[in-house]
Write a protein that holds these residues in place. Structure first.
Motif, PDB file in Angstrom:
ATOM      1  N   GLN A  46       0.836   4.126  -3.184  1.00 30.93           N
ATOM      2  CA  GLN A  46       0.871   5.492  -2.600  1.00 30.93           C
ATOM      3  C   GLN A  46       2.094   6.396  -2.874  1.00 30.93           C
ATOM      4  O   GLN A  46       1.956   7.430  -3.713  1.00 30.93           O
ATOM      5  CB  GLN A  46       0.710   5.640  -1.045  1.00 30.93           C
ATOM      6  CG  GLN A  46       0.118   7.136  -0.486  1.00 30.93           C
ATOM      7  CD  GLN A  46       0.065   7.210   0.860  1.00 30.93           C
ATOM      8  OE1 GLN A  46       0.376   6.310   1.652  1.00 30.93           O
ATOM      9  NE2 GLN A  46      -0.779   8.126   1.246  1.00 30.93           N
ATOM     10  N   ARG A  47       3.339   5.785  -2.556  1.00 33.50           N
ATOM     11  CA  ARG A  47       4.451   6.618  -3.171  1.00 33.50           C
ATOM     12  C   ARG A  47       4.735   6.723  -4.504  1.00 33.50           C
ATOM     13  O   ARG A  47       4.901   8.016  -5.260  1.00 33.50           O
ATOM     14  CB  ARG A  47       5.822   5.931  -2.662  1.00 33.50           C
ATOM     15  CG  ARG A  47       6.175   6.253  -1.088  1.00 33.50           C
ATOM     16  CD  ARG A  47       6.840   5.376  -0.486  1.00 33.50           C
ATOM     17  NE  ARG A  47       8.349   5.062  -1.144  1.00 33.50           N
ATOM     18  CZ  ARG A  47       9.036   4.222  -0.657  1.00 33.50           C
ATOM     19  NH1 ARG A  47       8.754   3.345   0.390  1.00 33.50           N
ATOM     20  NH2 ARG A  47      10.337   3.950  -1.321  1.00 33.50           N
ATOM     21  N   LYS A  54       0.952  -1.116  -0.020  1.00 32.04           N
ATOM     22  CA  LYS A  54       0.064  -0.102   0.071  1.00 32.04           C
ATOM     23  C   LYS A  54       0.843   1.418   0.100  1.00 32.04           C
ATOM     24  O   LYS A  54       0.545   2.068  -0.808  1.00 32.04           O
ATOM     25  CB  LYS A  54      -1.035   0.019   1.108  1.00 32.04           C
ATOM     26  CG  LYS A  54      -1.870   1.202   1.233  1.00 32.04           C
ATOM     27  CD  LYS A  54      -2.798   1.098   2.457  1.00 32.04           C
ATOM     28  CE  LYS A  54      -3.860   2.351   2.526  1.00 32.04           C
ATOM     29  NZ  LYS A  54      -4.651   2.320   3.456  1.00 32.04           N
ATOM     30  N   ASP A  55       1.813   1.293   0.827  1.00 36.84           N
ATOM     31  CA  ASP A  55       2.932   2.174   0.747  1.00 36.84           C
ATOM     32  C   ASP A  55       3.506   2.500  -0.538  1.00 36.84           C
ATOM     33  O   ASP A  55       3.769   3.609  -1.012  1.00 36.84           O
ATOM     34  CB  ASP A  55       3.988   2.188   1.962  1.00 36.84           C
ATOM     35  CG  ASP A  55       4.800   3.193   1.944  1.00 36.84           C
ATOM     36  OD1 ASP A  55       4.657   4.293   2.260  1.00 36.84           O
ATOM     37  OD2 ASP A  55       6.419   2.710   1.847  1.00 36.84           O
TER      38      ASP A  55
END
Ligand code: COA
Length: 377
Positions: free
Chosen positions: A281-282, A277-278
């Motif tokens: 998002q990045r 997920k990170d």
């Protein structure tokens, strides 16, 4: 005749099917460890090649061991002529996972004969398979696009070389590192369906190529590895953040499954999904294209609220790969490109202490009856 036995819950849920020292999952705590090491620590500090060594030897390598594996993998990247010819033949007729399965079958034709269960021979075969998976997948993709496959480059990492062979461009170091971490995250997951299929095949004393072919066939389905492709197809169909809720309503109204959600073992969030997920998002920020991440995050929140179901590893890997410019049809092969490490580890473990895997069925068929000749039916 009394043949009926207590039937387990469907799908062997909750059944312990054997011993293993490779991947440990605690579905209640949301914990995953490879050989004792937390997946988050490996994602933060390890890399795919080191993880391969860990899974095959159950210990982290020292510098010399790591370098030896890296060099062996480098030396095995190119495809034998027979595999290349097979890929050319099937390129327009087989989807990526089918072509990978066919290519692995063909690879056995080019290998030297050896004892089926010999650990040294299987480590060598494991290196061949792990090194050639990226070349097979990228070559097939380029052939499908009517392009010439690119030769592997020995100056690039395992992850970087794959992305280069796929796109023709050397990836940005940050993207290369992220992709490498995705490979670490997908490398192993206990007795999941494809790994179990590999072990069942190996347990008959069929060879490693046969076991890996079984595993690829099993990973393909949308209830397993095929879900990551299905997730991106769903996001593309939704098209916009505004369409997420009505789209979800339609799936749930017909009692359908939402791809990328739910898990047989995890009762809380899959720890790999948090990392992915990170990444998504990045990458949304770096690529200045928030849509796929925002749609995913909205769907995640809605599913949690409506059904209490969390995302699994396939959910945010879909948008992560999409941001990297990879076509959705390839996502399940990327899963295989990583999971080959776990499959080989489990086949080695199975051969090391083998017994035929042969469960029994609970009888629900006809009562005993005499044979009726054709003329009397
Ligand atoms: N969407 C909607 N409902 C879901 C769901 C999903 N993705 N996953 C599970 N459920 C619901 C089922 O409808 C079922 O509800 P019910 O008891 O009211 O009938 C309940 O949760 C249990 O589901 P079930 O399919 O029996 O669980 P399972 O352990 O057999 O299946 C999966 C696990 C992973 C196959 C399942 O969650 C699924 O199909 N997920 C979507 C495919 C996917 O993402 N696969 C990748 C797994 S890493």
């Amino acid at each position: 005749m009394s043949v009926s036995k207590a039937a387990p819950k469907g799908g062997l849920e909750g059944i312990v099917a054997g011993d293993s020292a490779i991947g440990y999952l605690d579905g209640e705590k949301g914990e995953l460890r490879y050989c004792g090491y937390l997946i988050k620590d490996l994602a933060d500090h390890s890399n795919f090649v080191e993880t391969v060594w860990l899974l095959w030897h159950l210990e982290l390598p020292n510098k010399a061991q790591l370098e030896e594996l890296r060099t062996s993998l480098l030396a095995e990247r190119a495809l034998p002529g027979i595999v290349y010819d097979v890929l050319k033949t099937v390129a327009q007729h087989q989807e990526p996972m089918d072509a990978l399965r066919t290519a692995v079958s063909a690879m056995s034709a080019d290998d030297v004969p050896g004892e089926v269960t010999d650990r040294r021979s299987n480590l060598r075969r494991g290196i061949r398979l792990t090194a050639k998976f990226p070349t097979i997948i990228a070559a097939h993709e380029r052939l499908r696009q009517g392009k010439k496959p690119l030769e592997p480059r020995s100056d690039l990492s395992h992850a970087g070389n794959f992305l280069y062979m796929l796109t023709g461009e050397v990836p940005h170091p940050e993207e290369e590192r992220m992709f490498d971490t995705c490979l670490v995250l997908h490398a192993e997951h206990g007795f999941n369906a494809s790994t179990f299929a590999a072990r069942v095949t190996a347990a008959t004393l069929a060879d490693l190529y046969a076991a890996i072919t079984s595993a690829i066939g099993t990973l393909k389905g949308p209830l397993h590895g095929g879900a990551n492709t299905a997730v991106m197809q769903m996001l593309l169909e939704m098209g916009s953040v505004a369409n997420v809720e009505p789209y979800l309503d339609r799936i749930l109204a017909r009692g359908g499954k939402v791809m990328g959600f739910g898990h047989r073992v995890y009762k809380v969030m899959d720890p790999r999904a948090l990392i992915l997920k990170d990444f998504s998002q990045r990458l949304a920020k770096v690529k200045n294209e928030p849509r796929w991440y925002e749609m995913s995050a909205k769907l995640e929140a809605l599913m949690k609220a409506r059904k209490g179901i969390d995302v699994n590893v396939d959910f945010f890997s879909a948008s992560t790969y999409y941001y990297m410019g990879i076509r959705p049809e390839l996502y399940t092969t990327i899963f295989a490109l990583s999971r080959i490490a776990g499959w080989v580890a489990h086949v080695l473990e199975q051969y090391g202490n083998n017994r035929l895997i042969r469960p029994e069925a609970n009888w629900i068929g006809a009562a005993p009856r005499p044979y009726v000749p054709l003329g009397q039916r």
